[in-house]
Design a protein around this motif. Structure first.
Motif, PDB file in Angstrom:
ATOM      1  N   THR A  36      30.215  56.221 -23.778  1.00 21.33           N
ATOM      2  CA  THR A  36      28.770  56.054 -23.632  1.00 21.33           C
ATOM      3  C   THR A  36      28.083  57.340 -23.178  1.00 21.33           C
ATOM      4  OG1 THR A  36      29.021  53.709 -23.129  1.00 21.33           O
ATOM      5  CG2 THR A  36      26.965  54.742 -22.432  1.00 21.33           C
ATOM      6  N   ASN A  37      28.716  58.031 -22.222  1.00 19.35           N
ATOM      7  CA  ASN A  37      28.100  59.229 -21.644  1.00 19.35           C
ATOM      8  C   ASN A  37      28.628  60.533 -22.229  1.00 19.35           C
ATOM      9  OD1 ASN A  37      26.243  58.005 -19.711  1.00 19.35           O
ATOM     10  ND2 ASN A  37      28.110  57.191 -18.799  1.00 19.35           N
ATOM     11  N   ASN A  38      29.432  60.422 -23.289  1.00 14.47           N
ATOM     12  CA  ASN A  38      29.887  61.577 -24.070  1.00 14.47           C
ATOM     13  C   ASN A  38      30.534  62.677 -23.212  1.00 14.47           C
ATOM     14  OD1 ASN A  38      30.283  62.922 -26.499  1.00 14.47           O
ATOM     15  ND2 ASN A  38      28.407  64.102 -26.263  1.00 14.47           N
ATOM     16  N   TYR A  39      31.584  62.296 -22.479  1.00 13.64           N
ATOM     17  CA  TYR A  39      32.355  63.268 -21.716  1.00 13.64           C
ATOM     18  C   TYR A  39      33.824  62.863 -21.766  1.00 13.64           C
ATOM     19  CZ  TYR A  39      32.967  59.972 -17.858  1.00 13.64           C
ATOM     20  OH  TYR A  39      33.339  58.893 -17.103  1.00 13.64           O
ATOM     21  N   ALA A  41      36.701  63.445 -18.859  1.00 11.24           N
ATOM     22  CA  ALA A  41      37.081  64.052 -17.584  1.00 11.24           C
ATOM     23  C   ALA A  41      37.527  62.979 -16.608  1.00 11.24           C
ATOM     24  CB  ALA A  41      35.899  64.815 -16.992  1.00 11.24           C
ATOM     25  N   HIS A  42      38.299  63.404 -15.613  1.00  7.37           N
ATOM     26  CA  HIS A  42      38.775  62.459 -14.606  1.00  7.37           C
ATOM     27  C   HIS A  42      37.690  62.045 -13.626  1.00  7.37           C
ATOM     28  CE1 HIS A  42      42.924  62.320 -15.859  1.00  7.37           C
ATOM     29  NE2 HIS A  42      42.881  63.626 -16.032  1.00  7.37           N
ATOM     30  N   THR A  43      36.646  62.838 -13.498  1.00  3.48           N
ATOM     31  CA  THR A  43      35.527  62.467 -12.636  1.00  3.48           C
ATOM     32  C   THR A  43      34.332  62.103 -13.499  1.00  3.48           C
ATOM     33  OG1 THR A  43      36.313  63.927 -10.882  1.00  3.48           O
ATOM     34  CG2 THR A  43      34.020  63.203 -10.753  1.00  3.48           C
ATOM     35  N   SER A  44      33.890  60.870 -13.366  1.00  2.02           N
ATOM     36  CA  SER A  44      32.736  60.367 -14.110  1.00  2.02           C
ATOM     37  C   SER A  44      31.447  60.751 -13.399  1.00  2.02           C
ATOM     38  CB  SER A  44      32.820  58.839 -14.212  1.00  2.02           C
ATOM     39  OG  SER A  44      31.561  58.289 -14.542  1.00  2.02           O
ATOM     40  N   PRO A  45      30.416  61.123 -14.178  1.00  2.00           N
ATOM     41  CA  PRO A  45      29.126  61.401 -13.541  1.00  2.00           C
ATOM     42  C   PRO A  45      28.471  60.140 -12.969  1.00  2.00           C
ATOM     43  CG  PRO A  45      28.936  61.534 -15.930  1.00  2.00           C
ATOM     44  CD  PRO A  45      30.390  61.345 -15.615  1.00  2.00           C
ATOM     45  N   THR A  46      28.929  58.966 -13.386  1.00  2.00           N
ATOM     46  CA  THR A  46      28.329  57.718 -12.918  1.00  2.00           C
ATOM     47  C   THR A  46      29.270  56.873 -12.055  1.00  2.00           C
ATOM     48  OG1 THR A  46      28.977  56.581 -14.951  1.00  2.00           O
ATOM     49  CG2 THR A  46      26.783  57.554 -14.915  1.00  2.00           C
ATOM     50  N   LEU A  47      30.583  57.013 -12.249  1.00  2.00           N
ATOM     51  CA  LEU A  47      31.550  56.136 -11.567  1.00  2.00           C
ATOM     52  C   LEU A  47      32.396  56.844 -10.511  1.00  2.00           C
ATOM     53  CD1 LEU A  47      32.870  54.306 -14.771  1.00  2.00           C
ATOM     54  CD2 LEU A  47      31.182  53.450 -13.131  1.00  2.00           C
ATOM     55  N   GLY A  48      32.371  58.164 -10.482  1.00  2.00           N
ATOM     56  CA  GLY A  48      33.257  58.906  -9.594  1.00  2.00           C
ATOM     57  C   GLY A  48      34.657  58.994 -10.192  1.00  2.00           C
ATOM     58  N   THR A  49      35.654  59.049  -9.333  1.00  2.00           N
ATOM     59  CA  THR A  49      37.039  59.141  -9.792  1.00  2.00           C
ATOM     60  C   THR A  49      37.647  57.747  -9.948  1.00  2.00           C
ATOM     61  OG1 THR A  49      37.991  59.156  -7.573  1.00  2.00           O
ATOM     62  CG2 THR A  49      37.315  61.312  -8.505  1.00  2.00           C
ATOM     63  N   ALA A  50      38.814  57.696 -10.551  1.00  2.00           N
ATOM     64  CA  ALA A  50      39.553  56.427 -10.658  1.00  2.00           C
ATOM     65  C   ALA A  50      39.823  55.862  -9.271  1.00  2.00           C
ATOM     66  CB  ALA A  50      40.858  56.639 -11.414  1.00  2.00           C
ATOM     67  N   PHE A  51      40.110  56.742  -8.325  1.00  2.47           N
ATOM     68  CA  PHE A  51      40.418  56.310  -6.959  1.00  2.47           C
ATOM     69  C   PHE A  51      39.168  55.723  -6.293  1.00  2.47           C
ATOM     70  CE2 PHE A  51      42.791  60.123  -8.183  1.00  2.47           C
ATOM     71  CZ  PHE A  51      44.017  59.535  -8.415  1.00  2.47           C
ATOM     72  N   ASP A  52      38.009  56.351  -6.544  1.00  3.80           N
ATOM     73  CA  ASP A  52      36.743  55.795  -6.049  1.00  3.80           C
ATOM     74  C   ASP A  52      36.530  54.394  -6.616  1.00  3.80           C
ATOM     75  OD1 ASP A  52      36.127  58.251  -4.782  1.00  3.80           O
ATOM     76  OD2 ASP A  52      34.999  58.968  -6.542  1.00  3.80           O
ATOM     77  N   MET A  53      36.763  54.259  -7.904  1.00  3.37           N
ATOM     78  CA  MET A  53      36.566  52.967  -8.570  1.00  3.37           C
ATOM     79  C   MET A  53      37.493  51.905  -7.993  1.00  3.37           C
ATOM     80  SD  MET A  53      36.187  54.262 -12.523  1.00  3.37           S
ATOM     81  CE  MET A  53      35.927  52.609 -13.196  1.00  3.37           C
ATOM     82  N   MET A  54      38.765  52.272  -7.798  1.00  2.47           N
ATOM     83  CA  MET A  54      39.740  51.319  -7.262  1.00  2.47           C
ATOM     84  C   MET A  54      39.364  50.874  -5.855  1.00  2.47           C
ATOM     85  SD  MET A  54      43.406  52.847  -8.465  1.00  2.47           S
ATOM     86  CE  MET A  54      43.502  53.804  -9.957  1.00  2.47           C
ATOM     87  N   LYS A  55      39.012  51.837  -5.016  1.00  3.12           N
ATOM     88  CA  LYS A  55      38.642  51.511  -3.635  1.00  3.12           C
ATOM     89  C   LYS A  55      37.411  50.612  -3.597  1.00  3.12           C
ATOM     90  CE  LYS A  55      40.726  55.634  -1.651  1.00  3.12           C
ATOM     91  NZ  LYS A  55      40.504  56.985  -1.150  1.00  3.12           N
ATOM     92  N   LYS A  56      36.408  50.935  -4.414  1.00  2.00           N
ATOM     93  CA  LYS A  56      35.184  50.132  -4.455  1.00  2.00           C
ATOM     94  C   LYS A  56      35.469  48.700  -4.911  1.00  2.00           C
ATOM     95  CE  LYS A  56      30.498  50.084  -6.251  1.00  2.00           C
ATOM     96  NZ  LYS A  56      29.506  50.734  -7.101  1.00  2.00           N
ATOM     97  N   ALA A  57      36.453  48.544  -5.794  1.00  2.00           N
ATOM     98  CA  ALA A  57      36.819  47.218  -6.304  1.00  2.00           C
ATOM     99  C   ALA A  57      37.771  46.480  -5.370  1.00  2.00           C
ATOM    100  CB  ALA A  57      37.441  47.346  -7.693  1.00  2.00           C
ATOM    101  N   GLY A  58      38.182  47.113  -4.268  1.00  2.00           N
ATOM    102  CA  GLY A  58      39.072  46.459  -3.316  1.00  2.00           C
ATOM    103  C   GLY A  58      40.537  46.478  -3.721  1.00  2.00           C
ATOM    104  N   VAL A  59      40.915  47.398  -4.597  1.00  2.00           N
ATOM    105  CA  VAL A  59      42.313  47.518  -5.014  1.00  2.00           C
ATOM    106  C   VAL A  59      43.069  48.284  -3.930  1.00  2.00           C
ATOM    107  CG1 VAL A  59      43.880  48.505  -6.732  1.00  2.00           C
ATOM    108  CG2 VAL A  59      41.706  47.494  -7.468  1.00  2.00           C
TER     109      VAL A  59
END
Length: 120
Positions: A36-39, A41-59
Motif C-alpha cells: 500500500t505504501n510502496n516501500y 523495509a523492516h521499519t514501516s513508516p506507519t507501523l514501526g518494526t515487527a517488534f513494535d507490532m508484536m508488543k502492541k498486539a500483546g505477543v
C-alpha cells in the motif's frame, strides 16, 4: 509457505514451527502495508518494526525475528530467503517455535511476503 518452511527445518534436523494466528495477522498487515505504501523495509513508516507490532498486539516472546521477501511466486520467495544467509538464519533458528506468514498477491507481478518468528 508454512509447509516449505517446516520442510527446510526438518531437512536441517529442526522441529516444525507452529502457526500463530496473531503473528499471521500481523505479518499480513506488514506485507499489505509495504504494498500500500510502496516501500520494502523492516521499519514501516506507519507501523514501526515487527517488534513494535508484536508488543502492541500483546505477543509475548523471548526471541523474535522477521523475514521479508518479494518475488514472482510464494515458492520463489521461499527459495530466495533460504539462499540469503541472514534470512536462512531466521528460518533455521532453533530458538523460534512459532511463525506467522503474511502473503499479499500482487498479480501479475508476484507476491509480497512477511514472516514473523517468535520463541519463548
Amino acid at each position: 509457505m508454512l509447509n516449505a518452511v517446516n520442510q527446510a527445518r526438518a531437512d536441517n534436523g529442526l522441529p516444525p514451527l507452529k502457526l500463530n494466528l496473531t503473528l499471521t495477522a500481523l505479518a499480513r498487515q506488514k506485507a499489505q502495508d509495504m504494498v500500500t505504501n510502496n516501500y520494502f523495509a523492516h521499519t514501516s513508516p506507519t507501523l514501526g518494526t515487527a517488534f513494535d507490532m508484536m508488543k502492541k498486539a500483546g505477543v509475548h516472546f523471548t526471541t523474535a525475528g522477521e523475514n521479508l521477501g518479494e518475488a514472482n511466486s510464494v515458492y520463489s520467495v521461499h527459495l530466495r530467503l533460504l539462499a540469503s544467509p541472514t534470512h536462512r538464519m531466521n528460518l533455521l533458528n532453533s530458538t523460534y517455535t512459532e511463525v506467522g506468514i503474511g502473503v499479499i498477491d500482487m498479480s501479475p507481478s508476484g507476491a509480497m511476503v512477511a514472516q514473523f518468528f517468535i520463541g519463548n
